[in-house]
Design an enzyme around this catalytic site. Structure first.
Site, PDB file in Angstrom:
ATOM      1  N   GLY A  24       1.760 -34.798  46.550  1.00 41.01           N
ATOM      2  CA  GLY A  24       0.847 -33.945  45.546  1.00 41.01           C
ATOM      3  C   GLY A  24       0.052 -34.660  44.264  1.00 41.01           C
ATOM      4  O   GLY A  24       0.776 -34.670  43.359  1.00 41.01           O
ATOM      5  N   CYS A  59      -9.854 -26.620  39.104  1.00 39.71           N
ATOM      6  CA  CYS A  59     -10.492 -25.637  38.354  1.00 39.71           C
ATOM      7  C   CYS A  59     -12.186 -25.303  37.761  1.00 39.71           C
ATOM      8  O   CYS A  59     -13.552 -24.492  37.725  1.00 39.71           O
ATOM      9  CB  CYS A  59      -9.932 -25.116  36.929  1.00 39.71           C
ATOM     10  N   GLY A 262      -7.844 -15.580  48.904  1.00 42.05           N
ATOM     11  CA  GLY A 262      -6.889 -15.359  48.517  1.00 42.05           C
ATOM     12  C   GLY A 262      -5.951 -16.680  49.037  1.00 42.05           C
ATOM     13  O   GLY A 262      -7.036 -17.625  49.583  1.00 42.05           O
ATOM     14  N   THR A 291      15.138 -28.255  44.040  1.00 42.73           N
ATOM     15  CA  THR A 291      14.596 -26.811  45.357  1.00 42.73           C
ATOM     16  C   THR A 291      16.267 -26.398  45.749  1.00 42.73           C
ATOM     17  O   THR A 291      17.366 -27.284  45.514  1.00 42.73           O
ATOM     18  CB  THR A 291      14.365 -27.333  46.599  1.00 42.73           C
ATOM     19  N   PRO A 294      19.320 -30.967  46.121  1.00 40.83           N
ATOM     20  CA  PRO A 294      19.813 -31.207  45.001  1.00 40.83           C
ATOM     21  C   PRO A 294      18.689 -33.079  44.751  1.00 40.83           C
ATOM     22  O   PRO A 294      18.776 -33.303  43.757  1.00 40.83           O
ATOM     23  CB  PRO A 294      21.818 -31.597  44.884  1.00 40.83           C
ATOM     24  N   ILE A 296      15.935 -33.363  45.864  1.00 41.94           N
ATOM     25  CA  ILE A 296      14.374 -32.024  45.996  1.00 41.94           C
ATOM     26  C   ILE A 296      13.840 -31.421  45.078  1.00 41.94           C
ATOM     27  O   ILE A 296      14.520 -30.510  44.873  1.00 41.94           O
ATOM     28  CB  ILE A 296      14.413 -31.812  47.535  1.00 41.94           C
ATOM     29  N   VAL A 299       7.296 -27.252  42.178  1.00 37.27           N
ATOM     30  CA  VAL A 299       6.630 -26.944  41.078  1.00 37.27           C
ATOM     31  C   VAL A 299       5.406 -26.925  42.082  1.00 37.27           C
ATOM     32  O   VAL A 299       4.569 -27.151  42.819  1.00 37.27           O
ATOM     33  CB  VAL A 299       5.485 -28.064  39.993  1.00 37.27           C
ATOM     34  N   ASP A 301       1.527 -24.450  43.436  1.00 38.14           N
ATOM     35  CA  ASP A 301       1.197 -23.462  43.775  1.00 38.14           C
ATOM     36  C   ASP A 301       2.076 -22.842  44.877  1.00 38.14           C
ATOM     37  O   ASP A 301       2.084 -21.080  44.945  1.00 38.14           O
ATOM     38  CB  ASP A 301       0.045 -23.197  44.542  1.00 38.14           C
ATOM     39  N   TYR A 445      -9.209 -13.132   9.779  1.00 40.48           N
ATOM     40  CA  TYR A 445     -10.096 -12.761   9.570  1.00 40.48           C
ATOM     41  C   TYR A 445     -11.563 -13.172   8.852  1.00 40.48           C
ATOM     42  O   TYR A 445     -10.428 -13.228   7.929  1.00 40.48           O
ATOM     43  CB  TYR A 445      -9.675 -11.301   9.123  1.00 40.48           C
TER      44      TYR A 445
HETATM   45  P1  FAD Z   1      -2.952 -28.643  44.056  1.00 35.35           P
HETATM   46  O1  FAD Z   1      -3.621 -29.040  42.582  1.00 35.35           O
HETATM   47  O2  FAD Z   1      -3.909 -27.972  44.634  1.00 35.35           O
HETATM   48  O3  FAD Z   1      -2.598 -30.194  44.861  1.00 35.35           O
HETATM   49  C1  FAD Z   1      -1.567 -29.838  45.446  1.00 35.35           C
HETATM   50  C2  FAD Z   1      -1.969 -31.288  46.068  1.00 35.35           C
HETATM   51  O4  FAD Z   1      -0.788 -31.956  47.322  1.00 35.35           O
HETATM   52  C3  FAD Z   1      -3.709 -31.849  47.234  1.00 35.35           C
HETATM   53  O5  FAD Z   1      -4.535 -32.733  46.547  1.00 35.35           O
HETATM   54  C4  FAD Z   1      -2.765 -31.965  48.239  1.00 35.35           C
HETATM   55  O6  FAD Z   1      -3.848 -32.682  49.079  1.00 35.35           O
HETATM   56  C5  FAD Z   1      -1.853 -32.564  48.126  1.00 35.35           C
HETATM   57  N1  FAD Z   1      -0.933 -32.438  49.730  1.00 35.35           N
HETATM   58  C6  FAD Z   1      -0.332 -31.168  50.360  1.00 35.35           C
HETATM   59  N2  FAD Z   1       0.300 -31.149  51.007  1.00 35.35           N
HETATM   60  C7  FAD Z   1       0.233 -33.006  51.062  1.00 35.35           C
HETATM   61  C8  FAD Z   1       0.647 -33.989  51.817  1.00 35.35           C
HETATM   62  N3  FAD Z   1       2.069 -33.658  52.695  1.00 35.35           N
HETATM   63  N4  FAD Z   1       0.865 -34.517  51.770  1.00 35.35           N
HETATM   64  C9  FAD Z   1       0.346 -35.596  50.659  1.00 35.35           C
HETATM   65  N5  FAD Z   1      -0.417 -34.646  49.986  1.00 35.35           N
HETATM   66  C10 FAD Z   1      -0.187 -33.048  50.164  1.00 35.35           C
HETATM   67  N6  FAD Z   1      -6.127 -22.188  37.808  1.00 35.35           N
HETATM   68  C11 FAD Z   1      -5.965 -21.539  36.786  1.00 35.35           C
HETATM   69  O7  FAD Z   1      -4.982 -21.962  36.150  1.00 35.35           O
HETATM   70  N7  FAD Z   1      -7.809 -21.921  35.607  1.00 35.35           N
HETATM   71  C12 FAD Z   1      -8.571 -21.975  36.887  1.00 35.35           C
HETATM   72  O8  FAD Z   1      -9.445 -21.638  36.690  1.00 35.35           O
HETATM   73  C13 FAD Z   1      -8.388 -21.807  37.874  1.00 35.35           C
HETATM   74  N8  FAD Z   1      -9.552 -22.317  38.707  1.00 35.35           N
HETATM   75  C14 FAD Z   1      -9.421 -22.628  40.112  1.00 35.35           C
HETATM   76  C15 FAD Z   1     -10.746 -23.148  40.479  1.00 35.35           C
HETATM   77  C16 FAD Z   1     -10.177 -23.061  42.038  1.00 35.35           C
HETATM   78  C17 FAD Z   1     -11.516 -23.464  43.065  1.00 35.35           C
HETATM   79  C18 FAD Z   1      -9.354 -23.053  42.554  1.00 35.35           C
HETATM   80  C19 FAD Z   1      -8.628 -24.746  43.577  1.00 35.35           C
HETATM   81  C20 FAD Z   1      -8.161 -23.512  42.218  1.00 35.35           C
HETATM   82  C21 FAD Z   1      -8.113 -22.961  40.495  1.00 35.35           C
HETATM   83  N9  FAD Z   1      -6.931 -22.579  39.530  1.00 35.35           N
HETATM   84  C22 FAD Z   1      -7.244 -22.542  38.513  1.00 35.35           C
HETATM   85  C23 FAD Z   1      -6.072 -22.958  40.225  1.00 35.35           C
HETATM   86  C24 FAD Z   1      -5.243 -23.793  40.504  1.00 35.35           C
HETATM   87  O9  FAD Z   1      -6.085 -25.486  39.856  1.00 35.35           O
HETATM   88  C25 FAD Z   1      -3.886 -24.586  41.076  1.00 35.35           C
HETATM   89  O10 FAD Z   1      -2.815 -23.309  40.543  1.00 35.35           O
HETATM   90  C26 FAD Z   1      -2.938 -25.363  41.145  1.00 35.35           C
HETATM   91  O11 FAD Z   1      -4.264 -26.914  41.067  1.00 35.35           O
HETATM   92  C27 FAD Z   1      -1.687 -25.854  41.701  1.00 35.35           C
HETATM   93  O12 FAD Z   1      -1.500 -27.606  41.636  1.00 35.35           O
HETATM   94  P2  FAD Z   1      -0.705 -27.718  42.318  1.00 35.35           P
HETATM   95  O13 FAD Z   1       0.177 -29.036  41.949  1.00 35.35           O
HETATM   96  O14 FAD Z   1       0.701 -26.422  42.674  1.00 35.35           O
HETATM   97  O15 FAD Z   1      -1.438 -27.686  43.349  1.00 35.35           O
END
Ligand code: FAD
Length: 572
Positions: A24, A59, A262, A291, A294, A296, A299, A301, A445
């Protein structure tokens, strides 16, 4: 130059390099990889992403749909070439990681555009796979014209659909952050938008009375709301287009439908590898993002982290925590003892000219977590000094624990200066601050920016008044069933324009003269416009021996409470 042509010592050291693989390459993964490189030049770092891009601005996606961001390239913060050239980090896009073998310390990767599978060895593995939009298993959700928003191709597809079909109507299912951002941007594109939300409020992280002004604003901006009404089916329209069918039986025609109900942590890879998964369906990590294996780290979502206010584990899909966690994981892999403190859900969203922000726990979140010893205050100050033109009200709610005054959370809605106040409170929460710290905070202010008593100071002072007994507060949700006398201390013209049913009107300026009209042995609940005059009245009456209580936030809060269905009544 390949490794066989390098001088012996260097070639040897390259072969011995520790290998860090990252799954990712967006918020958490990209920041982890880049931080690691800054910490350790010797590592072999490789990032895999199954999508066509790394390091893109999720975002910004709604604003690309809305044409605020016109050029798709603006969403790309770093390209695979930049990673390679500037940071010596290998990047494989369109490459999915399909399996982790923890014992062998290998992953299996597969090109999403063909090319077969291969196995890659790691010394350390970082998972940052994010969270996938929830697609409920309901009839019609896979029809053409039904979209979720996670990637650049998703937003590109929505843009193309809107222009190719000359779309005029849209239904957004889900009234949370992403749903409302999409609603705003579809309105911007000239579409008539309906939001369907299963809860009886938009913005689920907020308390209902704080969501009420957002709902009023959306209605004013001609966004139709179906609250307390869930999606049942997406049907095809005989004349083309779609029909969204809801639990209430409504059939809402739409040229396109956005599903924004969601996200769900992407944990399949981790689960199949035998890593621990928590009760909130996120990958379990320690405070260094390691995780149950040890070698791995995980981070973003996809992980469960502690909520600093309630102490409970939570999943929080926000970019700030994902970036910070990526950094912590990098430091841990590099042998540093950096720790992740936890999250507090600080967030902001723009809704057609309104700013909505929150940090920490909500009232309903505290109740869910079993926290009972807390109090709330409401206030509606201007975002800067009232004498300077253009002051806009901020609807503000502060939650704090009793009796110690520790700040638990805050929510604010307004047009200007909202996120600044929430950021101050968020920082105070980080430092374990109390309402006394807010009262004392020395903030900027000048008349066009703030007030000598900033809204943050005022919130702290009000809370202090509650804690030290200067301002007994009544519970809004008891207004409909109390035996107390409801006293409205606003001017008669304000009272005439709307008041709590049953309230008697004695303006503050007449109270000293007319207090003999009030009962001496009955509770008196006092209301004004925003709570300030009621506070003065409460102070006066309690010192005269009356049993006086302030209705916090005054009539402005009453309207929000009434609109949210939390107090009975109509405007008399
Ligand atoms: P991501 O940024 O989603 O990256 C995960 C990546 O992993 C993806 O590209 C996916 O393709 C890749 N992946 C998954 N599984 C595999 C696999 N098995 N092999 C290879 N690649 C893989 N947060 C805010 O704080 N403020 C905002 O305004 C905001 N707006 C948002 C608007 C939208 C439309 C969206 C969708 C999200 C928004 N967010 C916002 C949330 C924020 O983008 C996420 O919290 C953040 O990107 C999470 O980061 P991450 O690295 O966990 O996952």
């Amino acid at each position: 130059m390949n490794e066989s042509t390098l001088p012996d010592r260097l070639a040897h050291s390259l072969q011995d390099r520790r290998r860090v693989l990252v799954v990712g390459g967006v918020a958490g993964g990209a920041s982890c990889a880049a931080r690691l490189r800054r910490l350790d030049e010797s590592l072999d770092i490789v990032v895999f992403d199954r999508g066509p891009f790394v390091s893109f601005a999720n975002c910004g996606l709604p604003y690309y749909v809305g044409d605020v961001i016109e050029d798709e390239r603006a969403l790309l913060m770093a390209s695979p070439d930049l990673f390679r050239e500037r940071f010596n980090i290998g990047v494989f896009t369109d490459t999915e990681v399909t399996r982790i073998d923890c014992d062998a310390r290998t992953i299996t990767v597969r090109g999403t555009k063909g090319g077969g599978e291969r196995v890659e060895h790691y010394d350390a593995l970082v998972l940052s796979p994010g969270a996938a939009p929830i697609r409920p298993r309901l009839p019609g959700v896979d029809r053409a014209g039904v979209f979720a928003v996670r990637s650049i191709p998703d937003s590109r597809a929505i843009r193309t659909w809107i222009s190719d079909r000359e779309a005029r109507t849209a239904v957004v299912v889900g009234g949370g952050f992403i749903g409302l951002e999409m609603a705003e941007n579809l309105v911007r594109r000239g579409l008539a938008v309906t939001v369907v939300e299963k809860l009886r409020q938009v913005m689920p992280p907020l308390d209902p009375e704080m969501a009420a002004p957002i709902q009023t604003h959306l209605a004013k901006e001609r966004v139709t709301l179906h609250l307390g009404d869930g999606l049942v089916e997406i049907d095809g329209h005989p004349g083309g287009g779609l029909i969204v069918v809801t639990e209430s039986g409504a059939r809402l025609p739409a040229d396109l439908v956005i599903l924004a109900i969601g996200v769900r942590p992407e944990i399949e890879l981790a689960r199949e590898a035998g890593l621990s998964i928590g009760a909130r369906s996120g990958i379990v990590v320690d405070d260094q993002m390691r995780t149950s294996d040890p070698h791995i780290w995980a981070v973003g979502d996809a992980v469960e982290v502690p909520d600093v206010v309630t102490g409970q584990e939570t999943v929080l899909p926000l970019a700030g925590p994902a970036n910070r966690q990526g950094r912590v994981a990098a430091e841990s892999i590099a042998g540093r003892a950096t720790r992740f403190r936890g999250v507090q859900a600080t967030a902001v969203v723009g809704v057609l000219g309104l700013t909505v922000a929150a940090t920490g726990a909500s009232e309903k979140g505290l109740r869910r977590a079993g926290v009972a010893n807390f109090q709330t205050v409401y206030l509606h100050p201007g975002h800067h000094a009232g004498y300077y033109p253009g002051a806009r009200p901020i609807h503000f709610k502060l939650l704090f624990s009793t009796p110690d005054g520790r700040i638990l959370g805050a929510q604010a809605v307004g047009q200007e200066g909202v996120e600044k106040r929430i950021d101050v409170v968020a920082t105070a929460i980080q430092f374990g601050g109390t309402v006394h710290d807010l009262a004392e905070a020395e903030l900027c202010y000048a008349p066009q920016f703030g007030a000598a008593k900033d809204p943050v100071n005022l919130a702290g002072m009000l809370a202090q008044n509650v804690l030290n007994g200067d301002m007994p507060v009544a519970e809004w949700n008891a207004v409909g069933r109390t035996d107390a006398l409801l006293l409205d201390v606003r001017e008669p013209s304000e009272y005439a324009a709307g008041h709590i049913p049953g309230a008697v009107n004695i303006p503050l300026s007449q109270l000293r003269r007319r207090c003999g009209e009030l009962p001496e042995h009955r509770d008196i609940w006092i209301c004004c416009g925003v709570g300030q005059r009621a506070y003065y009245a409460t102070r006066f009456l309690t010192q005269r021996g009356y049993r006086a209580w302030n209705l916090p936030g005054g009539y402005a809060t009453y309207v929000a409470m009434r609109d949210a269905g939390l107090v009975p009544g109509r405007v008399a």
